[in-house]
Design a protein around this motif. Structure first.
Motif, PDB file in Angstrom:
ATOM      1  N   GLY A  35      37.348 -45.754 -78.578  1.00  0.00           N
ATOM      2  CA  GLY A  35      37.351 -45.038 -79.853  1.00  0.00           C
ATOM      3  C   GLY A  35      36.699 -45.877 -80.944  1.00  0.00           C
ATOM      4  O   GLY A  35      36.936 -47.076 -81.025  1.00  0.00           O
ATOM      5  N   LEU A  36      35.879 -45.233 -81.760  1.00  0.00           N
ATOM      6  CA  LEU A  36      35.319 -45.883 -82.946  1.00  0.00           C
ATOM      7  C   LEU A  36      35.908 -45.140 -84.133  1.00  0.00           C
ATOM      8  O   LEU A  36      35.555 -43.990 -84.392  1.00  0.00           O
ATOM      9  CB  LEU A  36      33.794 -45.787 -82.963  1.00  0.00           C
ATOM     10  CG  LEU A  36      33.062 -46.426 -81.785  1.00  0.00           C
ATOM     11  CD1 LEU A  36      31.584 -46.065 -81.817  1.00  0.00           C
ATOM     12  CD2 LEU A  36      33.222 -47.945 -81.838  1.00  0.00           C
ATOM     13  N   VAL A  37      36.837 -45.795 -84.802  1.00  0.00           N
ATOM     14  CA  VAL A  37      37.616 -45.110 -85.817  1.00  0.00           C
ATOM     15  C   VAL A  37      37.397 -45.762 -87.173  1.00  0.00           C
ATOM     16  O   VAL A  37      37.273 -46.979 -87.274  1.00  0.00           O
ATOM     17  CB  VAL A  37      39.119 -45.164 -85.434  1.00  0.00           C
ATOM     18  CG1 VAL A  37      39.991 -44.588 -86.530  1.00  0.00           C
ATOM     19  CG2 VAL A  37      39.357 -44.398 -84.133  1.00  0.00           C
ATOM     20  N   GLY A  38      37.357 -44.946 -88.213  1.00  0.00           N
ATOM     21  CA  GLY A  38      37.226 -45.471 -89.572  1.00  0.00           C
ATOM     22  C   GLY A  38      37.057 -44.307 -90.519  1.00  0.00           C
ATOM     23  O   GLY A  38      36.734 -43.199 -90.095  1.00  0.00           O
ATOM     24  N   GLU A  39      37.261 -44.606 -91.793  1.00  0.00           N
ATOM     25  CA  GLU A  39      37.128 -43.541 -92.783  1.00  0.00           C
ATOM     26  C   GLU A  39      35.673 -43.117 -92.914  1.00  0.00           C
ATOM     27  O   GLU A  39      34.772 -43.801 -92.438  1.00  0.00           O
ATOM     28  CB  GLU A  39      37.632 -44.053 -94.133  1.00  0.00           C
ATOM     29  CG  GLU A  39      39.117 -44.323 -94.083  1.00  0.00           C
ATOM     30  CD  GLU A  39      39.719 -44.469 -95.463  1.00  0.00           C
ATOM     31  OE1 GLU A  39      38.956 -44.752 -96.410  1.00  0.00           O
ATOM     32  OE2 GLU A  39      40.939 -44.300 -95.570  1.00  0.00           O
ATOM     33  N   SER A  40      35.493 -42.007 -93.618  1.00  0.00           N
ATOM     34  CA  SER A  40      34.148 -41.539 -93.902  1.00  0.00           C
ATOM     35  C   SER A  40      33.372 -42.638 -94.638  1.00  0.00           C
ATOM     36  O   SER A  40      33.904 -43.282 -95.541  1.00  0.00           O
ATOM     37  CB  SER A  40      34.277 -40.278 -94.771  1.00  0.00           C
ATOM     38  OG  SER A  40      33.013 -39.853 -95.148  1.00  0.00           O
ATOM     39  N   GLY A  41      32.154 -42.897 -94.211  1.00  0.00           N
ATOM     40  CA  GLY A  41      31.326 -43.925 -94.842  1.00  0.00           C
ATOM     41  C   GLY A  41      31.522 -45.312 -94.260  1.00  0.00           C
ATOM     42  O   GLY A  41      30.916 -46.282 -94.720  1.00  0.00           O
ATOM     43  N   SER A  42      32.348 -45.450 -93.212  1.00  0.00           N
ATOM     44  CA  SER A  42      32.612 -46.788 -92.661  1.00  0.00           C
ATOM     45  C   SER A  42      31.511 -47.265 -91.713  1.00  0.00           C
ATOM     46  O   SER A  42      31.525 -48.409 -91.280  1.00  0.00           O
ATOM     47  CB  SER A  42      33.977 -46.804 -91.956  1.00  0.00           C
ATOM     48  OG  SER A  42      34.038 -45.833 -90.929  1.00  0.00           O
ATOM     49  N   GLY A  43      30.574 -46.383 -91.358  1.00  0.00           N
ATOM     50  CA  GLY A  43      29.432 -46.819 -90.554  1.00  0.00           C
ATOM     51  C   GLY A  43      29.424 -46.301 -89.125  1.00  0.00           C
ATOM     52  O   GLY A  43      28.585 -46.715 -88.308  1.00  0.00           O
ATOM     53  N   LYS A  44      30.311 -45.364 -88.805  1.00  0.00           N
ATOM     54  CA  LYS A  44      30.445 -44.887 -87.419  1.00  0.00           C
ATOM     55  C   LYS A  44      29.175 -44.197 -86.918  1.00  0.00           C
ATOM     56  O   LYS A  44      28.684 -44.491 -85.825  1.00  0.00           O
ATOM     57  CB  LYS A  44      31.636 -43.906 -87.312  1.00  0.00           C
ATOM     58  CG  LYS A  44      32.946 -44.474 -87.846  1.00  0.00           C
ATOM     59  CD  LYS A  44      34.090 -43.482 -87.700  1.00  0.00           C
ATOM     60  CE  LYS A  44      33.940 -42.172 -88.484  1.00  0.00           C
ATOM     61  NZ  LYS A  44      33.923 -42.336 -89.953  1.00  0.00           N
ATOM     62  N   THR A  45      28.662 -43.269 -87.713  1.00  0.00           N
ATOM     63  CA  THR A  45      27.456 -42.550 -87.299  1.00  0.00           C
ATOM     64  C   THR A  45      26.261 -43.495 -87.218  1.00  0.00           C
ATOM     65  O   THR A  45      25.457 -43.426 -86.283  1.00  0.00           O
ATOM     66  CB  THR A  45      27.184 -41.376 -88.273  1.00  0.00           C
ATOM     67  OG1 THR A  45      28.267 -40.442 -88.161  1.00  0.00           O
ATOM     68  CG2 THR A  45      25.877 -40.660 -87.954  1.00  0.00           C
ATOM     69  N   THR A  46      26.178 -44.410 -88.173  1.00  0.00           N
ATOM     70  CA  THR A  46      25.104 -45.406 -88.142  1.00  0.00           C
ATOM     71  C   THR A  46      25.140 -46.176 -86.828  1.00  0.00           C
ATOM     72  O   THR A  46      24.101 -46.425 -86.204  1.00  0.00           O
ATOM     73  CB  THR A  46      25.257 -46.370 -89.345  1.00  0.00           C
ATOM     74  OG1 THR A  46      25.179 -45.604 -90.554  1.00  0.00           O
ATOM     75  CG2 THR A  46      24.191 -47.443 -89.338  1.00  0.00           C
ATOM     76  N   ALA A 203      32.018 -43.213 -75.932  1.00  0.00           N
ATOM     77  CA  ALA A 203      32.451 -43.712 -77.233  1.00  0.00           C
ATOM     78  C   ALA A 203      32.808 -42.489 -78.048  1.00  0.00           C
ATOM     79  O   ALA A 203      31.970 -41.617 -78.261  1.00  0.00           O
ATOM     80  CB  ALA A 203      31.336 -44.507 -77.910  1.00  0.00           C
ATOM     81  N   LEU A 204      34.065 -42.401 -78.443  1.00  0.00           N
ATOM     82  CA  LEU A 204      34.519 -41.268 -79.237  1.00  0.00           C
ATOM     83  C   LEU A 204      34.607 -41.707 -80.694  1.00  0.00           C
ATOM     84  O   LEU A 204      35.403 -42.570 -81.049  1.00  0.00           O
ATOM     85  CB  LEU A 204      35.893 -40.798 -78.766  1.00  0.00           C
ATOM     86  CG  LEU A 204      36.459 -39.657 -79.614  1.00  0.00           C
ATOM     87  CD1 LEU A 204      35.793 -38.345 -79.239  1.00  0.00           C
ATOM     88  CD2 LEU A 204      37.958 -39.559 -79.487  1.00  0.00           C
ATOM     89  N   VAL A 205      33.758 -41.113 -81.526  1.00  0.00           N
ATOM     90  CA  VAL A 205      33.769 -41.427 -82.951  1.00  0.00           C
ATOM     91  C   VAL A 205      34.695 -40.454 -83.655  1.00  0.00           C
ATOM     92  O   VAL A 205      34.570 -39.240 -83.478  1.00  0.00           O
ATOM     93  CB  VAL A 205      32.347 -41.302 -83.538  1.00  0.00           C
ATOM     94  CG1 VAL A 205      32.389 -41.379 -85.060  1.00  0.00           C
ATOM     95  CG2 VAL A 205      31.442 -42.366 -82.954  1.00  0.00           C
ATOM     96  N   SER A 206      35.620 -40.990 -84.442  1.00  0.00           N
ATOM     97  CA  SER A 206      36.524 -40.104 -85.168  1.00  0.00           C
ATOM     98  C   SER A 206      37.108 -40.797 -86.384  1.00  0.00           C
ATOM     99  O   SER A 206      37.319 -42.001 -86.394  1.00  0.00           O
ATOM    100  CB  SER A 206      37.659 -39.666 -84.239  1.00  0.00           C
ATOM    101  OG  SER A 206      38.493 -38.764 -84.902  1.00  0.00           O
ATOM    102  N   HIS A 207      37.377 -40.000 -87.432  1.00  0.00           N
ATOM    103  CA  HIS A 207      38.117 -40.561 -88.567  1.00  0.00           C
ATOM    104  C   HIS A 207      39.610 -40.352 -88.328  1.00  0.00           C
ATOM    105  O   HIS A 207      40.426 -40.744 -89.147  1.00  0.00           O
ATOM    106  CB  HIS A 207      37.667 -39.888 -89.870  1.00  0.00           C
ATOM    107  CG  HIS A 207      37.982 -38.423 -89.892  1.00  0.00           C
ATOM    108  ND1 HIS A 207      37.156 -37.495 -89.289  1.00  0.00           N
ATOM    109  CD2 HIS A 207      39.044 -37.754 -90.370  1.00  0.00           C
ATOM    110  CE1 HIS A 207      37.720 -36.293 -89.424  1.00  0.00           C
ATOM    111  NE2 HIS A 207      38.858 -36.426 -90.072  1.00  0.00           N
TER     112      HIS A 207
END
Ligand SMILES: Nc1ncnc2c1ncn2[C@@H]1O[C@H](COP(=O)(O)OP(=O)(O)O)[C@@H](O)[C@H]1O
Ligand SMILES: [Mg+2]
Length: 260
Positions: A35-46, A203-207
């Motif tokens: 899991g790649l977790v973090g708030e909006s703008g934390s760089g997950k999509t990047t 890799a699951l990206v999620s806030h």
């Protein structure tokens, strides 16, 4: 299978510079769900776009991105073509809303199979029907147009498209966002079954930490472009140290307590 070493990404726009990722080192093992977790703008999509060389031209990348041992950071399109779709596939953020409105679902799912696997039109159509079955839509949905599907159905179709060339690894960027809770749970179940049956890594990206911790073995927490913590999903509450993770865990525990 995917290793990031000291990865930094800087966006330069209108004279301003933003570090979207700073010195991130992590690995996304084959056959595992991270899991790649973090708030909006934390760089997950990047982070996921950097892996496939899909960042916009104003982005500057430093560090190493190893795909199956090959450093692809800054590599030209032709070098990355070996990996895209066939080894590593992406379910992009907002994918349920990014289908071409004038093409049928079947045509869109079939396209990468033809282009990246060199399949004939007939072969690609056959495989498309099989994939639409696999994601629970049924082959007959191939003839429909995107606006005729619900958001959840379009998310399933986006997964079918990503699976077209049988990748070994899936990058899924917020695959349940903008869906209601019941449909979210169905998509989570579908992802769980898909990676298990196909023995894929993901890799699951999620806030959404509760959602990610239900599906992932390991959780990587991003905060302001930095990787602040890597934790086993099963004992997040005991192990979390960083204030950002603790805040996320607190919300998770409150949610569990509120459950009937
Ligand atoms: N094309 C861009 N140009 C400038 N800044 C960008 C661009 N894309 C993203 N950013 C900035 O990079 C940071 C990380 O964004 P993003 O990777 O989209 O985060 P997340 O997916 O976690 O919401 C944010 O501060 C965002 O504003
Ligand atoms: Mg994002």
């Amino acid at each position: 299978m995917i290793v990031l070493e000291n990865l930094s990404v800087l966006y330069r726009s209108q004279g301003r510079e933003v570090f979207a990722l700073s010195d991130v080192t992590l690995s996304l093992p084959a056959g595992r769900v991270t899991g790649l977790v973090g708030e909006s703008g934390s760089g997950k999509t990047t982070l996921v776009m950097a892996i496939l060389g899909l960042l916009p031209p104003e982005a500057r990348v430093r560090g190493r991105i190893l795909l199956e041992g090959v450093d692809v950071a800054g590599m030209a399109e032709s070098g990355l073509d070996r990996f895209r779709w066939t080894r590593v596939a992406l379910v992009p953020q907002g994918s349920q809303n990014s289908f071409n409105p004038v093409l049928s679902i079947g045509e869109q799912v079939a396209e990468p199979i033809r282009i990246h696997q060199g399949a004939s039109r007939t072969e690609a159509e056959k495989k498309t029907r099989r994939l639409l079955d696999e994601v629970g839509l049924g082959a007959r949905i191939a003839a429909r147009f995107p606006h005729e599907l619900s958001g959840g159905q379009r998310q399933r179709a986006a997964l079918a498209m990503a699976l077209g060339c049988d990748p070994a690894f899936l990058l899924a960027d917020e695959p349940t966002t903008a869906l209601d809770v019941i449909i979210q749970a169905e998509i989570v179940e579908l992802l769980r079954r898909t990676v298990r049956d196909r023995k894929m890594g993901m890799a699951l990206v999620s806030h959404d930490l509760p959602l990610a911790s239900g599906l992932c073995e390991t959780i990587c927490v991003l905060d302001g472009g930095r990787l602040v913590e890597i934790l086993p999903a099963e004992d997040l509450a005991e192990r979390a140290r960083h204030p950002r993770t603790r805040a996320l865990v607190k919300a998770l525990l409150e949610m569990e307590q509120a459950r009937p």
